[in-house]
Each structure stands twice: as structure tokens, then as C-alpha cells.
Design an enzyme around this catalytic site. Structure first.
Site, PDB file in Angstrom:
ATOM      1  N   GLY A 207      57.774 -26.453  39.155  1.00 50.31           N
ATOM      2  CA  GLY A 207      58.917 -25.692  38.633  1.00 50.31           C
ATOM      3  C   GLY A 207      59.740 -25.142  39.785  1.00 50.31           C
ATOM      4  O   GLY A 207      59.430 -25.365  40.956  1.00 50.31           O
ATOM      5  N   ALA A 208      60.794 -24.434  39.391  1.00 45.44           N
ATOM      6  CA  ALA A 208      61.664 -23.851  40.412  1.00 45.44           C
ATOM      7  C   ALA A 208      61.679 -22.349  40.235  1.00 45.44           C
ATOM      8  O   ALA A 208      61.829 -21.846  39.119  1.00 45.44           O
ATOM      9  CB  ALA A 208      63.075 -24.400  40.255  1.00 45.44           C
ATOM     10  N   GLY A 209      61.470 -21.644  41.347  1.00 46.81           N
ATOM     11  CA  GLY A 209      61.547 -20.184  41.303  1.00 46.81           C
ATOM     12  C   GLY A 209      62.860 -19.756  41.922  1.00 46.81           C
ATOM     13  O   GLY A 209      63.679 -20.597  42.307  1.00 46.81           O
ATOM     14  N   GLU A 210      63.047 -18.444  42.043  1.00 45.39           N
ATOM     15  CA  GLU A 210      64.311 -17.932  42.574  1.00 45.39           C
ATOM     16  C   GLU A 210      64.480 -18.297  44.042  1.00 45.39           C
ATOM     17  O   GLU A 210      65.567 -18.600  44.514  1.00 45.39           O
ATOM     18  CB  GLU A 210      64.334 -16.398  42.418  1.00 45.39           C
TER      19      GLU A 210
ATOM     20  N   MET B  56      47.726 -21.228  36.288  1.00 51.22           N
ATOM     21  CA  MET B  56      47.725 -21.035  34.832  1.00 51.22           C
ATOM     22  C   MET B  56      48.127 -22.375  34.201  1.00 51.22           C
ATOM     23  O   MET B  56      49.306 -22.756  34.219  1.00 51.22           O
ATOM     24  CB  MET B  56      48.707 -19.931  34.457  1.00 51.22           C
TER      25      MET B  56
ATOM     26  N   GLY C 289      51.181 -22.908  31.727  1.00 50.98           N
ATOM     27  CA  GLY C 289      52.534 -22.490  32.099  1.00 50.98           C
ATOM     28  C   GLY C 289      53.021 -21.261  31.326  1.00 50.98           C
ATOM     29  O   GLY C 289      52.219 -20.454  30.848  1.00 50.98           O
TER      30      GLY C 289
ATOM     31  N   ASP D 251      61.065  -6.444  32.699  1.00 52.14           N
ATOM     32  CA  ASP D 251      61.485  -7.786  32.252  1.00 52.14           C
ATOM     33  C   ASP D 251      60.345  -8.463  31.510  1.00 52.14           C
ATOM     34  O   ASP D 251      60.044  -9.630  31.730  1.00 52.14           O
ATOM     35  CB  ASP D 251      61.928  -8.614  33.464  1.00 52.14           C
TER      36      ASP D 251
ATOM     37  N   ARG E 275      58.732 -15.557  28.478  1.00 48.48           N
ATOM     38  CA  ARG E 275      58.913 -16.481  29.598  1.00 48.48           C
ATOM     39  C   ARG E 275      58.240 -15.962  30.863  1.00 48.48           C
ATOM     40  O   ARG E 275      58.018 -16.709  31.804  1.00 48.48           O
ATOM     41  CB  ARG E 275      60.409 -16.714  29.861  1.00 48.48           C
ATOM     42  N   ASN E 276      57.920 -14.669  30.909  1.00 46.88           N
ATOM     43  CA  ASN E 276      57.268 -14.104  32.083  1.00 46.88           C
ATOM     44  C   ASN E 276      55.776 -13.857  31.863  1.00 46.88           C
ATOM     45  O   ASN E 276      55.149 -13.093  32.590  1.00 46.88           O
ATOM     46  CB  ASN E 276      57.971 -12.812  32.505  1.00 46.88           C
TER      47      ASN E 276
HETATM   48  O1  ACK Z   1      56.790 -22.764  32.144  1.00 42.42           O
HETATM   49  P1  ACK Z   1      56.271 -23.323  33.384  1.00 42.42           P
HETATM   50  O2  ACK Z   1      55.550 -24.600  33.383  1.00 42.42           O
HETATM   51  O3  ACK Z   1      55.364 -22.212  34.109  1.00 42.42           O
HETATM   52  O4  ACK Z   1      57.429 -23.328  34.479  1.00 42.42           O
HETATM   53  C1  ACK Z   1      57.447 -22.181  35.262  1.00 42.42           C
HETATM   54  C2  ACK Z   1      57.676 -22.537  36.717  1.00 42.42           C
HETATM   55  O5  ACK Z   1      56.443 -22.425  37.410  1.00 42.42           O
HETATM   56  C3  ACK Z   1      58.682 -21.634  37.402  1.00 42.42           C
HETATM   57  O6  ACK Z   1      58.234 -20.295  37.324  1.00 42.42           O
HETATM   58  C4  ACK Z   1      55.403 -22.211  36.500  1.00 42.42           C
HETATM   59  N1  ACK Z   1      54.456 -21.277  37.102  1.00 42.42           N
HETATM   60  C5  ACK Z   1      54.737 -20.136  37.737  1.00 42.42           C
HETATM   61  N2  ACK Z   1      53.589 -19.530  38.114  1.00 42.42           N
HETATM   62  C6  ACK Z   1      52.573 -20.331  37.721  1.00 42.42           C
HETATM   63  C7  ACK Z   1      51.149 -20.245  37.810  1.00 42.42           C
HETATM   64  N3  ACK Z   1      50.556 -19.194  38.390  1.00 42.42           N
HETATM   65  N4  ACK Z   1      50.439 -21.218  37.284  1.00 42.42           N
HETATM   66  C8  ACK Z   1      51.042 -22.265  36.681  1.00 42.42           C
HETATM   67  N5  ACK Z   1      52.379 -22.402  36.564  1.00 42.42           N
HETATM   68  C9  ACK Z   1      53.120 -21.449  37.070  1.00 42.42           C
HETATM   69  C10 ACK Z   1      55.991 -21.652  35.230  1.00 42.42           C
END
Ligand code: ACK
Length: 971
Positions: free
Chosen positions: A626-629, A700, A703, A744, A748-749
């Protein structure tokens, strides 16, 4: 056997169907109803010996047309029955309701090809194709099976079981369509076919009319603008949303009845004679106030009766009034040339409180009564006009003179009736009086030993001035020795004075009535012997010096005040979120509190205090997820010092970052590293000493929660969902106990692992402002995820754990609706307005009433009335322990039509408060046992809870494939 004997002609039998007496809801519009046709329907049957049209009567003996087929004694049946062309109108989604009876195959002796189903097909066309019928053009909608078929025995009892099935078809795009029924060897009678679509029917809400609206086929709501009913106007643009189910949702805005009109039923109707309405607004017409009337309908005010008036500023609700009567009982008290006049209030104030008095002074002569307005400097205390008290002092009159005073009462409407002048009069004669004081004295000439002066006669001599007395003395003698001169005229020269000396001087006039009062003391100086700095000059120098000293002192004081203020403001951090008292209560000693990384002068010190530095060589990146900030989010593995490998998520900081970006990126680790809870995402460590800079957290598998729920729509039991929610609440309780306000919280978080454990994530400092795509700018400039945020946080940035509880309520709604977007496609502005007006999200489909009640509690306007996270955890625990409590659903039928959820008036559930729940439930031996654990059924609950009391929740031993394995099978 004759196959006709197998079919059950309906009209000989009693039909049993729960749907027999259904009245179709008013939001269904029929496109076809076979029951409504009296004559032949004329549908095409192919082959012709297949379906057969039959006339009959229904259970009410109303003639109906039915179709039946029962070729069970022959092989390979393929009998089609096609309806006439049905125009689609504006509908996109069509519903087909079939009522039929079906014969149980087992009950037919010696059958060859018996089936217990038939197929429903449709074909869209732009126009009626007449008798042209080709099977292959049709698309199948569904196979229709009977819930209940009938047997030989039922035949004996003459009871027929009627089945009702409804299927949806759409989206339809062409002008019309055909339906077709394919029989492949069943014994079936089609009793009725009804085709309809749903619409939001015309309605009037908040005095706005909303037209019939046909919903779209998609999930989104149709926004409809209302138009105001006659004689009303828009206060706030009225709007409503039409749902796909033909229900009106979330009315916003309103119309108000015009002036002269009041709301009666759903219309604005004219005020009746004798009533008026002066303002627009939804208030009733009022009765005309006293001394006013109206004979017309729709009056905006009432006219005054004869001799009654209304002042410009009088409200329409005020009684008409009239001028006051005259003041009463005037008395006068004369003191030489002054008089005090006193009087009583008028007997009639005219119905008003704004009575004032004016005093008119007239000087009169004896003999034939002759008066003229007073001239000269007659003084009135406090004034002559607009008196609000009933007394006045008139001074500086002439001595021995006749005066008449007229005291007039007036009120706000007196000027409208000028002919009626109401006053009381009193006549007086002033006494003998001494002259008034000399006020103007001029210095004509000064020499070393003399001063020449002149003056003006007193303003009121009160007789003939006989002479003037001039008294003078040296200033420094303090009046202990003085000299007196008398002068017939108005000038004098004082001789024999000392040079360069200051003298004080007073003058008074004398008449036959005696001396008048002395003038004030005038100061004069004789000329000096030689030139020296004059006292005036020395005064200027003194003033200059003192001003300079004062300016310097003021500057010093200002400097001290400003520097103290700056120090104070610097010490107060702008971001309240990170204050340890975010929860609104004092932290208890001994409980760990969250430390704001901002409080560290060097942020990298905070990172190393709370996060472990990892060696980049111990991390293996597998893939980008995925993409973060700040950069990509990857999955990978981390080798622990014990050589064991665990799966991790790796957030990277993209190259070319600024120092601020690096600090903000790592602030998430500084925050996360302070937490240690099974429902908070765990930080494994950071890589800051090599590039790329990384934050490593537990992995996780499933997701983000919102995407996860959308992907698995309707696949979990309520207990599983409550288990997830319990985990989130427990994580939030931990955060609020630490004094951390999330700001927040949204699905989604939340991250979900393979065991369906939910963990709160996303802790960056700049996150709410920059990162969240849901965040929108508010009128105050900040960026806020409107749909998830409590009203007080939107309005004035009051972010607390109570505002986090509001967001938790939204997460609860997101979870129970499997990732539906809160408030659907409504605009942020509409959401703010609707929430402010008291509207709340409706219960999601099949949502237990208790959970919906919990949502409403979280959405209390007054944040003090919202539950604390501790209470939420306890409520959810009790629901999990008592699963039957989740059986009553907060159906849409039980909610108020306008979705205005007033908790006091809406009986959403048989449980009135969560307190009832708390009362009824038992306590759980292992309190925190349910953190992030899912439950598959009530039966396994006891077992599961016992196990998790003993078992720690650990990450999976081996890394799964990225495609998430949900772990549902293990539940
Ligand atoms: O919904 P997702 O698959 O779960 O897409 C977002 C993406 O990265 C951008 O935030 C995934 N993500 C973030 N932290 C984790 C984590 N600890 N384990 C698995 N996926 C993660 C998130």
C-alpha cells in the site's frame, strides 16, 4: 391419468397464503398486475399445448386469469409462456411478484418427468415485438421453487398452498421488456403475476413538497430538492434523499409560512379575521391585541381603534395606546430666583410606559393676562424636555417676576394626536434676590506696582447695582491680610503693589437686596524688576523632564509585560491533543501517561526513548502492500535476536524527504512505541541510522477494517462483529486512560489480523491534517474527517476522548453496515447541518437494537452524556455473554419516518437503557479476555473465553500469502 386432474383449479379450493391480505405499500407502482385484468391476458404460450390460460375466481370470488401447465406424463418438457410487452416507465430496478401453486411430485403416481421448479426469464426491447418470440433472446432471472407444494391429501382437504416469490431485475435500460416463464416438466399454476417498481412517493416535509422520485438502481441515494408549499418561503434550502428502497431519508432545511399565514397540516393558511401574523416563521397567527382589530384574512397586523395609536417602534403584538392625561397636583417651592416644581403621574398613561414630561416656561405680566416664552439663561435641572422623573428645578429666573410653568405629559403616540395636548400649569412670582456673581474679569495693564482690571456686570443683577467690592491680597499671605476697594463702575486700578508678586482677587456686586456671591479667585502678577526665567518657562522645562521620565518608565513596564506574555504562550503547546489531560480528567498517579514527542526539544531523542533501533540487515522486504503518506507500506519479515522470524509491516520514508517530513514520519513511532495493548498496533522498531528510514510494526494479514468488511459483506455473525468492536473499544479505553486523544478513529484506521483481532493504528502527528483523504477543510481552517468527527470538534476543535467516543459510534455503524460510507454520498456541509439539526444515521440493516442504542449514546450532542470507553467495553462484554440480547433488531420500520432520532420518544428497543443491560448481565471472570477475539456462536463462547483467559494473542508463526486468509474457519 388426465393431466388436468393433477392441477388444482384454484377456485374450487381454499388458498392458504400469508400474503393474501397484503396491501401493497404506497411506494410500489405496478407496471403489470394479472389480477387486474378481467378479459384474456393474451400472453404467448409456446408450444401451444404447454401453458394454458384459464379463467377462475380468487379467494374473494373476484374473476381472475391464471395459467397452468402439468405435462408430467411426457418427457422433455420445455413450455414457455411470454407476457405482453411491459413499458418500463422511468424505473431502473423492477420487482416481479409471482403467486403460484405447485404439485408435490412424490404425490403424483406414475409420473415420468416431474419437476418442482420453473424458470423466470426476461428480455429488454425498445419496442413491442408483437407475436415474435425467440427463446434464446431471453435472459434467465432465476429458478423459482415453491416453499410449499401440495399433495394428494391437500386435494382431499380442498386446501391449496399458495407460494409468493419476489425477484429483482435491473438495471433496466431499454424502453420496455417481456417476462417469460419456462416450465421443464412441473405441475404448476400461476395464480398471479405482478410487476412493479419502487418510488419515493410525493410527500410534504417541513412545508416543502418533494415530488414522486424513482430511485436509481445503484446503491447511492438520489438527492431531491423540495419546493416550498404555497404561501411559504425557503428558510434553508429543503432537501431529502430517496433510497433505493423507495424511502425518504434525512430531511434537511425547511420552508416557513409567509407573514399573514400559519402552518396548518402540511399547508400555510391565511390567518382568520381577528388574527394576524407579523413575522414569517412557523408560529401560529395571534389574536389582535387590545384596542386593535382586523376584518380581513391573512392580516400581517391589526389596525388601531379610533383614538388609539401605535408608535413606529411598537411591535405588532402590543396593544394600541393613546396619549396620557395631564400630570396632576403640581406644587412649587420658590427660593429667591429658583423654583422647584413637583407633580404626580397622569391618572391615565394611555396604556404605555414611555411617558415623559416637558416643562414650558412663560414670563407673565400683571393686568390683562399676557405671557411670552422665557428668554435668557433660565436653567432647568436636569432639563426642560424629556423628563422621566416628576420633578424639575428651574434656576436663574429674574427676581420679582411672574412666571407660568406648563408641565405637559407625552408618550410614544402623543405626536400622532397633536390636537390633544394634556398639561397642568402653575404660576409663581420670584422673590427679591442678590445679584449673581461676576464671572468675567480682564487684566488691562500690569506694571511693577499696579494692575488695571475691568469686568462685566453679573448676568443676573436682580436689581440696580449700587457698587462693586474688590478684595485682593498677596497669594503667599493666604488671606490673612487683604485690601478692599469699592468701585461704582466696572473697572479699577490697584496701586502700591509689590513687584514680581502674585495677587489673588475677588469681586462682588451689591444691590438693594445686598451683596451677591463673590466671583472665583483670579490670579495676577505684577512685573518683575529684571529679566529672569519666567515661571511659565520653568514650568515648560519641568513638564518636558517629567514627560521624558514617564516615557522611559512606560517603555520598561511594557517590555516586562510583553516578554512575560511571550514566555507564557510559548510554554502552552498549540496542539491540545498531546496534553496528558485530554480525557478531561486528571491522570491518576501510577498510571502511565502518554508523552507528547513535541515536548522533546530534539524529536530524534523521543524516537530513541520509545522505539528500538533495528539493524536494516534483520529486515527482509517481500512486497509493497500500500501507500502511506510518507512512502510505501510493505510486508516483510523481521529476524528477532532469538533468530525467530516474524511477519511485519514496514513503512518507509521516501527519498528526498525534508527534515520536517522525517520528524513527522518518526513521530508515529514515538507515539506507537509508548503503547502496549493487544488492540493497539505494536511497534517492533525503527531504522533511522541507515536509509531508507523505516517503521516496523506487527503484520495485520487482513489489512484495513473498512476494506475487509466490504470484501466480506454479510459473512459474519453478529457475535463476531461485536467481538471486533469490543477489541476496538478496549484499545480506545487504553488510549484514553493514557491521556491520548486519537482524533481520526475510523474503520479505515483499524487493522485486522488473521484471527479477526482489530487493532487501532495511525498515530502520526500530522496525520489528521495531511494524511487522511477523508479530512476536509473546515470553516475555521483545520482539516477534519467530518463524517467521523463530533460536532464540538468540528465547530471549535474540542478534541477529547468524548469526541473519540463519537467517532467510535461511527465505526460501530461502519462495522454493522459492513463498510458502508457514513451518510452515503451526502456532502460534508449537509452532514454538518443534518447532525447539527439533530439527525443521526439510521440503524444498519439487521442491526441489533442494543447496538443501535449504543451508537445513539455515542452521538449525544452533549459530550458529557456520551458513554466512556470503559462503559462501552463493559456493555459489549455483556452483550457477548448474553447473545440473545442481540436478537431484537432495530428495524427500519421501528425508526421514525424522518430519521430524527429522539431517544425519548422512539421505542427502538425493548431495553430502555444500557443500564438495563448492565443490571441484567452477570460479571465475566476474565475481564479482558475478549480483547480482539471473535466468537462464532453462543455455544462456543464459554469455551473460547476460557481458552483466551489462558492464551496470549500472538502473531501467526509463519507468514501467510499476501492474499489475506480470513481465518474465519478457525472461529
Ligand atoms: O487496507 P490495506 O490493505 O491495509 O491498505 C493499507 C495500506 O497498508 C496503507 O496504509 C496497509 N497496512 C498498513 N499497516 C499495515 C500492517 N501493520 N499490516 C498490514 N497491512 C498494513 C493497509
Amino acid at each position: 391419468m388426465d393431466c388436468k386432474t393433477l392441477i388444482l383449479f384454484l377456485f374450487f379450493f381454499t388458498l392458504i397464503s400469508s400474503a393474501d391480505f397484503i396491501i401493497h405499500p404506497s411506494n410500489e407502482v405496478n407496471l403489470l398486475d394479472s389480477k387486474a385484468s378481467q378479459g384474456e391476458l393474451g400472453w404467448i404460450s409456446s408450444p401451444s399445448h404447454g401453458w394454458e390460460e384459464i379463467s377462475g375466481v380468487d379467494e374473494h370470488y373476484t374473476p381472475i386469469r391464471t395459467f397452468q401447465v402439468c405435462n408430467v406424463m411426457e418427457y422433455s418438457q420445455n413450455n414457455w409462456l411470454r407476457t405482453n410487452w411491459i413499458p418500463r416507465n422511468s424505473a431502473q430496478k423492477i420487482y416481479v411478484e409471482l403467486k403460484f401453486t405447485l404439485r408435490d411430485c412424490n404425490s403424483i403416481p406414475m409420473v415420468l418427468t416431474c419437476k418442482e421448479t420453473f424458470n423466470l426469464h426476461y428480455l429488454e426491447t425498445e419496442e413491442d415485438q408483437g407475436n415474435k418470440f425467440r427463446e434464446h433472446q431471453f435472459s434467465k432471472i432465476d429458478t423459482i421453487a415453491a416453499d410449499e407444494s401440495f399433495t394428494q391429501m391437500d386435494l382431499g382437504d380442498r386446501i391449496l398452498k399458495l407460494n409468493t416469490e419476489v425477484r429483482e431485475v435491473g438495471p433496466m435500460t431499454k424502453k420496455g421488456f417481456y417476462l417469460a416463464f419456462q416450465d421443464v416438466g412441473a405441475c404448476v399454476a400461476l395464480v398471479s403475476v405482478r410487476v412493479y417498481f419502487k418510488k419515493c412517493p410525493f410527500t410534504v416535509r417541513n412545508l416543502a413538497m418533494f415530488p414522486d422520485t424513482v430511485p436509481t438502481d445503484s446503491q447511492s441515494l438520489v438527492e431531491v430538492r423540495g419546493s416550498c408549499v404555497n404561501n411559504s418561503k425557503e428558510e434553508d434550502p429543503p432537501k431529502m434523499y430517496c433510497s433505493t428502497e423507495g424511502e425518504w431519508l434525512v430531511p434537511i432545511g425547511k420552508c416557513l409560512c409567509n407573514i399573514g399565514y400559519e402552518e396548518r397540516g402540511v399547508a400555510c393558511q391565511a390567518c382568520r379575521p381577528g388574527f394576524y401574523k407579523a413575522s414569517s416563521g412557523n408560529v401560529k397567527c395571534s389574536k389582535c391585541p387590545p384596542h386593535s382589530y382586523t376584518h380581513q384574512e391573512g392580516s400581517v397586523h391589526c389596525g388601531c381603534e379610533k383614538n388609539y395609536f401605535r408608535a413606529d417602534e411598537d411591535p405588532a403584538s402590543m396593544a394600541c395606546s393613546r396619549p396620557p392625561s395631564a400630570p396632576r397636583n403640581v406644587i412649587s417651592a420658590i427660593n429667591e430666583t429658583s423654583v422647584i416644581l413637583d407633580w404626580n403621574w397622569p391618572a391615565d398613561t394611555g396604556g404605555r410606559k414611555d411617558v415623559i414630561f416637558n416643562v414650558v416656561c412663560k414670563r407673565c405680566w400683571p393686568g390683562p393676562r399676557q405671557c411670552e416664552p422665557c428668554r435668557g439663561a433660565v436653567r432647568f435641572l436636569p432639563r426642560a424636555f424629556g423628563l422621566t422623573n416628576t420633578t424639575v428645578t428651574v434656576a436663574d429666573l429674574l427676581a420679582h417676576t411672574n412666571y407660568t410653568f406648563e408641565i405637559e405629559a407625552q408618550n410614544g403616540v402623543s405626536f400622532q394626536a397633536p390636537t390633544i395636548r394634556q398639561y397642568a400649569a402653575v404660576t409663581i412670582t420670584t422673590n427679591q434676590a442678590a445679584p449673581s456673581a461676576v464671572t468675567v474679569i480682564r487684566k488691562d495693564r500690569t506694571s511693577r506696582n499696579s494692575i488695571s482690571l475691568s469686568w462685566m456686570e453679573p448676568e443676573r443683577p436682580n436689581g440696580i447695582i449700587l457698587d462693586y467690592e474688590v478684595k485682593y491680597y498677596e497669594k503667599q499671605e493666604q488671606e490673612t491680610s487683604y485690601t478692599i476697594l469699592r468701585s461704582k463702575g466696572t473697572n479699577v486700578t490697584l496701586n502700591g503693589l509689590k513687584p514680581d508678586t502674585t495677587y489673588l482677587l475677588q469681586i462682588r456686586a451689591r444691590t438693594a437686596a445686598g451683596y451677591g456671591s463673590s466671583s472665583r479667585k483670579f490670579e495676577f502678577e505684577t512685573s518683575p524688576d529684571s529679566f529672569s526665567i519666567s515661571s511659565e518657562n520653568s514650568q515648560v522645562v519641568l513638564i518636558a523632564i517629567s514627560s521624558a521620565v514617564a516615557i522611559i518608565l512606560l517603555t520598561v513596564v511594557l517590555y516586562i509585560v510583553i516578554s512575560r506574555f511571550c514566555r507564557y504562550s510559548k510554554s502552552k503547546h498549540p496542539d491540545e491533543k498531546r496534553l496528558p489531560f485530554g480525557n478531561g480528567h486528571l491522570r491518576l498517579p501510577g498510571i502511565k501517561t502518554y508523552v507528547d514527542p513535541h515536548t522533546y526539544e530534539d524529536p530524534s531523542q523521543a524516537v530513541h526513548e520509545f522505539a528500538k533501533e533495528l539493524d536494516a540487515s534483520s529486515i527482509a522486504i517481500d512486497k509493497v502492500v500500500g501507500a502511506g503518506e510518507f512512502g510505501e507500506v510493505c510486508s516483510g519479515r523481521l529476524k528477532l535476536p532469538s533468530k525467530k522470524e516474524i511477519c511485519v509491516a514496514i513503512k518507509t520514508l521516501k527519498a528526498g524527504y525534508t527534515e520536517k517530513q522525517r520528524r513527522d514520519f518518526l513521530s508515529e513511532a514515538s507515539i506507537m512505541g509508548q503503547f502496549d495493548h493487544p488492540n493497539i498496533i505494536r511497534l517492533e522498531g525503527v531504522v533511522t541510522r541507515s536509509k531508507p528510514v523505516m517503521i516496523v510494526t506487527e503484520y495485520m494479514e487482513n489489512g484495513s477494517l473498512d476494506g475487509f468488511l466490504r470484501k466480506h459483506d454479510a459473512q459474519f455473525t453478529v457475535i463476531q462483529l461485536v467481538g471486533m468492536l469490543r477489541g476496538i473499544a478496549s484499545g480506545m479505553k487504553y488510549l484514553s486512560d493514557m491521556g491520548y486523544v486519537h482524533r481520526d478513529l475510523a474503520a479505515r484506521n483499524i487493522l485486522v489480523n488473521s484471527n479477526l483481532v482489530c487493532k487501532v493504528s495511525d498515530f502520526g502527528l500530522s496525520r489528521v491534517l495531511e494524511d487522511d483523504p477523508e479530512a476536509a477543510y473546515t470553516t475555521r481552517g483545520g482539516k477534519i474527517p467530518i463524517r467521523w468527527t463530533a460536532p464540538e470538534a468540528i465547530a471549535y476543535r474540542k478534541f477529547t476522548s468524548a469526541s473519540d467516543v463519537w467517532s467510535y459510534g461511527i465505526v460501530l455503524w461502519e462495522v454493522m453496515s459492513y463498510g458502508e460510507r457514513p451518510y452515503w454520498e451526502m456532502s460534508n456541509q449537509d452532514v454538518i447541518k443534518a447532525v447539527d439539526e439533530g439527525y443521526r444515521l439510521p440503524p444498519p440493516m439487521e442491526c441489533p437494537a442494543t447496538l443501535y442504542q449504543l451508537m445513539l449514546d455515542c452521538w449525544q450532542k452533549d459530550r458529557n452524556n456520551r458513554p466512556k470507553f470503559e462503559q462501552i467495553v463493559s456493555i459489549l462484554d455483556k452483550l457477548i455473554r448474553n447473545p440473545s440480547s442481540l436478537k431484537i433488531t432495530a428495524s427500519t420500520a421501528s425508526r421514525p419516518v424522518n430519521l430524527l432520532l429522539d431517544r425519548n420518544s422512539t421505542d427502538i428497543t425493548s431495553f430502555h437503557t444500557m443500564g438495563d443491560w448492565l443490571e441484567s448481565a452477570r460479571t465475566l471472570p476474565c475481564k479482558d479476555a475478549f480483547s480482539g477475539v471473535s466468537y462464532s456462536s453462543c455455544d462456543t463462547l464459554a469455551k473460547t473465553s476460557a481458552e483466551i483467559c489462558l492464551t496470549e494473542v500472538r502473531p501467526a508463526a509463519t507468514c501467510p500469502e499476501w492474499e489475506p486468509s480470513m481465518g474465519i474457519t478457525t472461529l
